[in-house]
Design a protein around this motif. Structure first.
Motif, PDB file in Angstrom:
ATOM      1  N   ARG A 117       5.379  31.706 124.416  1.00 35.96           N
ATOM      2  CA  ARG A 117       6.084  32.184 123.211  1.00 35.96           C
ATOM      3  C   ARG A 117       5.121  32.585 122.098  1.00 35.96           C
ATOM      4  O   ARG A 117       5.507  32.628 120.928  1.00 35.96           O
ATOM      5  CB  ARG A 117       7.011  31.068 122.702  1.00 35.96           C
ATOM      6  N   LEU A 120       5.860  34.877 119.058  1.00 34.22           N
ATOM      7  CA  LEU A 120       6.492  34.427 117.806  1.00 34.22           C
ATOM      8  C   LEU A 120       5.426  34.081 116.758  1.00 34.22           C
ATOM      9  O   LEU A 120       5.604  34.356 115.571  1.00 34.22           O
ATOM     10  CB  LEU A 120       7.398  33.215 118.066  1.00 34.22           C
ATOM     11  N   ASP A 121       4.322  33.478 117.210  1.00 33.12           N
ATOM     12  CA  ASP A 121       3.223  33.199 116.270  1.00 33.12           C
ATOM     13  C   ASP A 121       2.670  34.500 115.689  1.00 33.12           C
ATOM     14  O   ASP A 121       2.329  34.573 114.506  1.00 33.12           O
ATOM     15  CB  ASP A 121       2.082  32.444 116.975  1.00 33.12           C
ATOM     16  N   ILE A 124       4.730  35.781 112.860  1.00 34.34           N
ATOM     17  CA  ILE A 124       4.435  35.070 111.607  1.00 34.34           C
ATOM     18  C   ILE A 124       3.103  35.567 111.033  1.00 34.34           C
ATOM     19  O   ILE A 124       2.994  35.852 109.828  1.00 34.34           O
ATOM     20  CB  ILE A 124       4.389  33.537 111.830  1.00 34.34           C
ATOM     21  N   ALA A 125       2.105  35.719 111.914  1.00 39.21           N
ATOM     22  CA  ALA A 125       0.783  36.162 111.434  1.00 39.21           C
ATOM     23  C   ALA A 125       0.875  37.543 110.782  1.00 39.21           C
ATOM     24  O   ALA A 125       0.082  37.877 109.894  1.00 39.21           O
ATOM     25  CB  ALA A 125      -0.213  36.178 112.596  1.00 39.21           C
ATOM     26  N   GLY A 128       4.588  36.499 107.847  1.00 46.06           N
ATOM     27  CA  GLY A 128       5.507  35.400 107.555  1.00 46.06           C
ATOM     28  C   GLY A 128       4.891  34.300 106.735  1.00 46.06           C
ATOM     29  O   GLY A 128       4.876  33.141 107.159  1.00 46.06           O
ATOM     30  N   PHE A 129       4.374  34.651 105.577  1.00 42.30           N
ATOM     31  CA  PHE A 129       3.693  33.661 104.723  1.00 42.30           C
ATOM     32  C   PHE A 129       3.720  34.136 103.289  1.00 42.30           C
ATOM     33  O   PHE A 129       4.074  35.285 103.008  1.00 42.30           O
ATOM     34  CB  PHE A 129       2.233  33.483 105.178  1.00 42.30           C
ATOM     35  N   VAL A 130       3.367  33.217 102.393  1.00 46.87           N
ATOM     36  CA  VAL A 130       3.082  33.587 101.006  1.00 46.87           C
ATOM     37  C   VAL A 130       1.581  33.423 100.854  1.00 46.87           C
ATOM     38  O   VAL A 130       1.045  32.372 101.189  1.00 46.87           O
ATOM     39  CB  VAL A 130       3.823  32.654 100.027  1.00 46.87           C
ATOM     40  N   SER A 131       0.884  34.440 100.386  1.00 48.17           N
ATOM     41  CA  SER A 131      -0.566  34.291 100.202  1.00 48.17           C
ATOM     42  C   SER A 131      -0.820  33.425  98.981  1.00 48.17           C
ATOM     43  O   SER A 131      -0.607  33.856  97.856  1.00 48.17           O
ATOM     44  CB  SER A 131      -1.217  35.663 100.007  1.00 48.17           C
ATOM     45  N   ALA A 132      -1.203  32.191  99.237  1.00 48.54           N
ATOM     46  CA  ALA A 132      -1.473  31.265  98.128  1.00 48.54           C
ATOM     47  C   ALA A 132      -2.663  30.421  98.544  1.00 48.54           C
ATOM     48  O   ALA A 132      -2.501  29.325  99.077  1.00 48.54           O
ATOM     49  CB  ALA A 132      -0.261  30.377  97.862  1.00 48.54           C
ATOM     50  N   ALA A 133      -3.850  30.976  98.371  1.00 42.84           N
ATOM     51  CA  ALA A 133      -5.045  30.277  98.830  1.00 42.84           C
ATOM     52  C   ALA A 133      -5.115  28.891  98.200  1.00 42.84           C
ATOM     53  O   ALA A 133      -4.709  28.693  97.048  1.00 42.84           O
ATOM     54  CB  ALA A 133      -6.286  31.081  98.483  1.00 42.84           C
ATOM     55  N   GLY A 161      11.546  27.603 115.686  1.00 41.74           N
ATOM     56  CA  GLY A 161      10.694  28.496 116.474  1.00 41.74           C
ATOM     57  C   GLY A 161      10.758  28.257 117.968  1.00 41.74           C
ATOM     58  O   GLY A 161       9.778  28.436 118.687  1.00 41.74           O
ATOM     59  N   PHE A 177      14.956  34.887 114.583  1.00 46.61           N
ATOM     60  CA  PHE A 177      13.713  34.191 114.246  1.00 46.61           C
ATOM     61  C   PHE A 177      13.027  34.875 113.061  1.00 46.61           C
ATOM     62  O   PHE A 177      12.649  34.231 112.078  1.00 46.61           O
ATOM     63  CB  PHE A 177      12.785  34.186 115.470  1.00 46.61           C
ATOM     64  N   LYS A 181      12.696  33.732 108.692  1.00 46.91           N
ATOM     65  CA  LYS A 181      11.488  33.610 107.847  1.00 46.91           C
ATOM     66  C   LYS A 181      11.543  34.577 106.668  1.00 46.91           C
ATOM     67  O   LYS A 181      11.204  34.228 105.534  1.00 46.91           O
ATOM     68  CB  LYS A 181      10.236  33.849 108.706  1.00 46.91           C
ATOM     69  N   LEU A 185      11.513  33.110 102.754  1.00 48.01           N
ATOM     70  CA  LEU A 185      10.502  33.469 101.747  1.00 48.01           C
ATOM     71  C   LEU A 185      11.030  34.514 100.760  1.00 48.01           C
ATOM     72  O   LEU A 185      10.647  34.522  99.590  1.00 48.01           O
ATOM     73  CB  LEU A 185       9.223  33.962 102.440  1.00 48.01           C
TER      74      LEU A 185
END
Lengths: 256, 637
Positions: A117, A120-121, A124-125, A128-133, A161, A177, A181, A185
């Motif tokens: 699977r 699916l990762d 997200i890559a 599927g994220f918020v850039s917040a170092a 997932g 899926f 996400k 977000l």
């Protein structure tokens, strides 16, 4: 309980597979479905056979490792329940149970009931994220978020997932899926700056990975162990449409 | 073996800041020349991998699951502590520090705990920024709930799925770095050994679980965030795959193992239902905010709970501990449950259970509010037991949940092998002899997001690691050892399955080294475990080959390590002639059955060194000094 199982056996990704019949005798109704398979596997090993490979880990319905098409239904007969939380009391003595892996073009079989699977990762890559170092965050209460907003975001964020939505979909689509996400977000203020580009990139990635398109069958939300609604797909489509009609530079500016 | 804690000087409030200034930095252009291996992708490992990649390091991250998002941090339910004092109820960094040192029964390192409390505040901010949907009040502010061992409300949560939401935040940050090229992810890949060259950790040997291929991965530093070893007990709340192999292999390569006997038995788990049981399921401690724990006053009372009148119920936690009531720390609550069951007052099959009753709470705030707070937990309980907790009280019993022990680390989270850092549950550092609820998520993220990214720079800048080639003889040697071990496991072709050995080990550990321990039982365990290990290597049956996905082979390797670690746990428990936190020695208790510490003899961290002989590990001691929190008998009365 005595049951008859028909299980998909496949030695490797390129090997041919077939359904194999097993008798599962003396099964307790209080066993989970995976514990029933453990018992079958112990017996197989004692007779020198190779055990049935299946993915599992937390057995609490949260890690998303477990899968299985049970009598053609992803995660089996109980709504809102992952396979590891399904108990044998949901079956009757003498039942025949067909157990197969997730079937989808984007989920190649690794062995028996185990599929790959990783697609699916990669969705997200793609966004599927918020850039917040790490280290850059303001105080947690600096932005007020209405309870309703965060509760609705949480409904979508619960996705484990597992890929049941893909397996249940006649098109093999990963729309539920991906939309879960995008909704999680996209509802929150933190997710606004990247909202349009997130939708565009994740949807494009879904296509590249070989998932089918959504034609609103609705099978996904029936299969989802977290009962995530296809309303999220509407939101995804809206964000994607907006993103595709907005030139890239402008899309970034607009979502600011 | 030298145990230098490297705790910086100065007042405790200033130590971390001072240290951060004094640590060496790697300049941004040089960071990309360094490779760091991170094993494990849970809250600690995932956060470390993402954060170090953001800094510019090349990161290789390994997990045995098919995706980093499946690490067992995902199953944490109740919440994460932070000293925000948003409730204005008297919380502070100092109070969180104090509660944690006391909760750990004065067996943790003060400076580490203080730093943890300081960083707790930043963690919440970081997670909110990532989009973690923490519960909020109607006005939009972050909500809090209470947890055991504290009299303030400092726990942040996302329904009963806090670990999931924190891990997904961390996983998303990790995937962002994967896409950018800073992190290379190796899923379905298990670390089977550590490579130490010239006294420094320089890489790992790992097996691709799909193809069976064993290969060497080299780096300038290695970080282990591989979680705890609760599965040594077979039945625990851990995921089925959770294992000790990475830390145990590192231990055998020279990393000291600290306080292995400190295991946490969580008071609120669903009781065992049968022989086939494969794992135990936790019901979050947060339930003790509203649930009342009781058993019938009389032993042998078999009436259904609803028919037991108020006057014939014993709300034993409220009775014994009036000021903390149902929110006493986990070790205290578990022992109390054990003692009422030992008295024959336990409920449910076998009398191994106590009630957790929500009737009063439902009357007070309504079923709707209870559903909002704990809905998913109630559903999970009903799915497993087929009983409706809105109508009948839950039945709960303690189960193995967390291990406070782990690889010994200094203030920089570096083990006794230079270059090997250990974070999260895998290390021993912050919880002493008992961990408070909602502190594991806090520690994993503190280590991963904030501590190890700083201290690793200091290590790299000071150590100047020189390049190593995979053809180095040490790499070849370790790879050959790994291959030989796998070959041996497959060559036994005996009669018993891996699980049968694992269950037997688990039952020895639970009976002799569980909630209560004594010298006779521990000595018996120390006799039986080596016998079982000997039989394992003579009579194990692992079908299949090493060149395929072989789940029985994976388990066999992990159980082989548990069979060695179990012995060390018992040895540590036997040597520690006192009771503290999760370690309760029946010989050492107060008149009313509370744990009796012996600070004069045992006020130290026990760090065990592998000598080549499992029966004779060497004990090193790091003395613990309490400058700020006054050593006292813990009381929650």
């Amino acid at each position: 309980m005595n049951l008859t199982l028909h299980v998909w056996r496949q030695a490797g990704p390129d090997a041919p597979g077939r359904m194999v019949r097993y008798e599962a005798a003396d099964i307790s109704p209080d066993m989970s479905f995976l514990e029933m398979l453990d018992v079958v596997n112990e017996r197989l090993m004692q007779t020198g056979d190779s055990p049935i490979a299946f993915d599992h880990d937390c057995r609490e319905g949260i890690c998303g490792s477990c899968s299985l098409m049970i009598n053609g239904v992803a995660h089996g007969p109980n709504p809102g329940t992952a396979t590891c939380q399904l108990h044998m009391r949901s079956f009757a003595d003498g039942d025949e149970i067909h157990i197969e892996p997730w079937r989808a073009r984007a989920f190649p079989v690794v062995r028996d009931l185990v599929v790959d699977r990783a697609a699916l990762d990669r969705i997200i890559a793609a966004g599927g994220f918020v850039s917040a170092a790490t280290g850059s965050a303001p105080d947690g209460n600096a932005t007020l978020i209405p309870k309703d907003t965060v509760d609705t975001a949480m409904d979508a964020a619960q996705c484990i997932g597992c890929g049941a939505c893909v397996a249940a979909c006649p098109n093999g689509s990963a729309s539920l899926f991906t939309a879960a996400k995008i909704t999680h977000l996209g509802l929150l203020p933190q997710g606004q700056p990247e909202r349009l580009q997130r939708a565009r990139r994740m949807v494009e990635r879904m296509d590249i990975e070989g998932f089918g398109g959504c034609t609103l069958y609705g099978e996904c939300q029936e299969a989802c162990p977290k009962m995530i609604s296809i309303d999220t797909i509407t939101r995804m489509n809206r964000d994607f449409l907006r993103a595709s009609m907005t030139p890239v530079r402008a899309a970034v500016a607009e979502s600011d | 073996m030298e145990l230098r804690s490297r705790v910086p000087g100065g007042p405790i409030e200033r130590k971390w800041d001072t240290h951060r200034f004094e640590m060496k930095l790697v300049n941004p252009a040089n960071k990309r020349k360094h490779t760091v291996i991170v094993v494990g992708s849970g809250l600690a490992g995932g956060a470390a991998a993402a954060s170090m990649s953001e800094l510019g390091y090349q990161v290789k991250c390994f997990c045995f699951q098919d995706s980093p998002r499946r690490a067992h941090s995902i199953a944490a339910q109740g919440g994460i502590n932070a000293a925000k004092n948003y409730r204005n109820d008297g919380d502070s960094i100092y109070r969180l520090f104090y509660d944690t040192v006391k909760g750990g029964d004065f067996r943790s390192r003060e400076a580490n705990v203080y730093r943890l409390a300081q960083i707790s505040v930043e963690i919440i901010d970081q997670c909110v920024a990532q989009g973690v949907p923490f519960a909020r009040e109607y006005g939009g502010l972050l909500a809090n709930r209470s947890f055991g061992g504290a009299q303030v409300s400092r726990t942040f949560y996302a329904r009963g799925q806090t670990g999931q939401q924190l891990l997904l935040g961390c996983y998303q940050a990790l995937e962002k770095e994967v896409a950018r090229g800073g992190v290379t992810m190796f899923p379905r890949t298990e670390m089977l050994d550590l490579i130490v060259i010239e006294g420094r950790a320089r890489g790992i040997v790992a097996r691709d679980l799909v193809t069976g291929r064993v290969s060497t991965h080299l780096a300038d530093a290695v970080v282990l965030g591989t979680g705890g070893y609760g599965n040594v007990f077979y039945l625990s709340t851990n995921a089925k795959g959770s294992n000790a192999t990475a830390i145990w292999r590192a231990h055998k390569r020279g990393a000291a193992f600290a306080n292995p006997c400190y295991t946490q038995i969580h008071p609120t788990c669903i009781p065992v239902s049968g022989e086939y049981q494969s794992k135990l399921t936790l019901m979050s401690e947060s339930l003790r905010n509203d649930g009342r724990v009781w058993v019938p006053l009389r032993g042998g009372d078999r009436r259904p709970p609803g028919e037991v009148p108020e006057a014939e119920r014993d709300y034993y936690l409220e009775r014994r501990y009036p000021s903390f009531g149902n929110l006493v720390p986990r070790d205290v609550a578990s022992r109390a449950a054990k003692s009422v069951c030992d008295e024959g007052r336990g409920v449910g099959p076998g009398g191994l259970g106590v009630y957790l009753d929500f009737a009063d709470a439902i009357r007070r705030v309504g079923a709707g509010t209870i559903r909002e707070r704990y809905g998913n937990l109630f559903e999970m309980y009903q799915r497993i037991t087929d009983e409706n907790p809105y109508e009948v009280p839950m039945r709960i019993f303690p189960a193995v949940h967390y291990t406070m022990g782990g690889l010994w680390v200094d203030y920089n989270l570096m083990s006794t092998i230079p270059g090997l850092h250990v974070i999260g549950e895998a290390n021993f550092s912050d919880h002493g002899a008992n961990r408070l609820g909602a502190s594991a998520l806090m520690q994993g993220l503190a280590d991963g997001y904030f501590i190890v990214p700083s201290t690793i720079s200091d290590y790299l800048a000071s150590a100047h690691p020189t390049p190593v080639d995979p053809s180095h003889p040490e790499c070849r040697r370790v790879e050959a050892e790994v291959a030989e071990r796998t070959r041996r496991l497959l060559a036994i072709r005996g009669k018993r399955t891996v699980d049968s050995f694992h269950r037997e080990l688990g039952s020895i550990m639970w009976d002799k080294c569980g909630m209560a321990r004594n010298a006779a039982g521990l000595n018996e365990a120390l006799r039986r475990i080596p016998e079982l290990r000997e039989e394992f290597w003579r009579n194990l049956n692992v079908p299949g080959s090493d060149a395929e996905l072989n789940q029985a082979l994976e388990k066999a390797g992990r159980v082989a390590d548990f069979l060695e670690l179990g012995e060390l746990i018992c040895r540590d428990a036997l040597h520690r002639e006192e009771s503290c936190g999760g370690h309760f020695r029946e010989e050492y208790q107060t008149e009313d059955g509370e744990a009796r510490r012996d600070d004069a003899r045992f006020g130290y961290v026990a760090a065990w060194e592998y000598t080549g002989d499992l029966a004779a590990p060497r004990l090193g001691k790091e003395p613990l000094e309490f400058e700020y929190v006054h050593l006292a008998q813990r009381s929650y009365k």
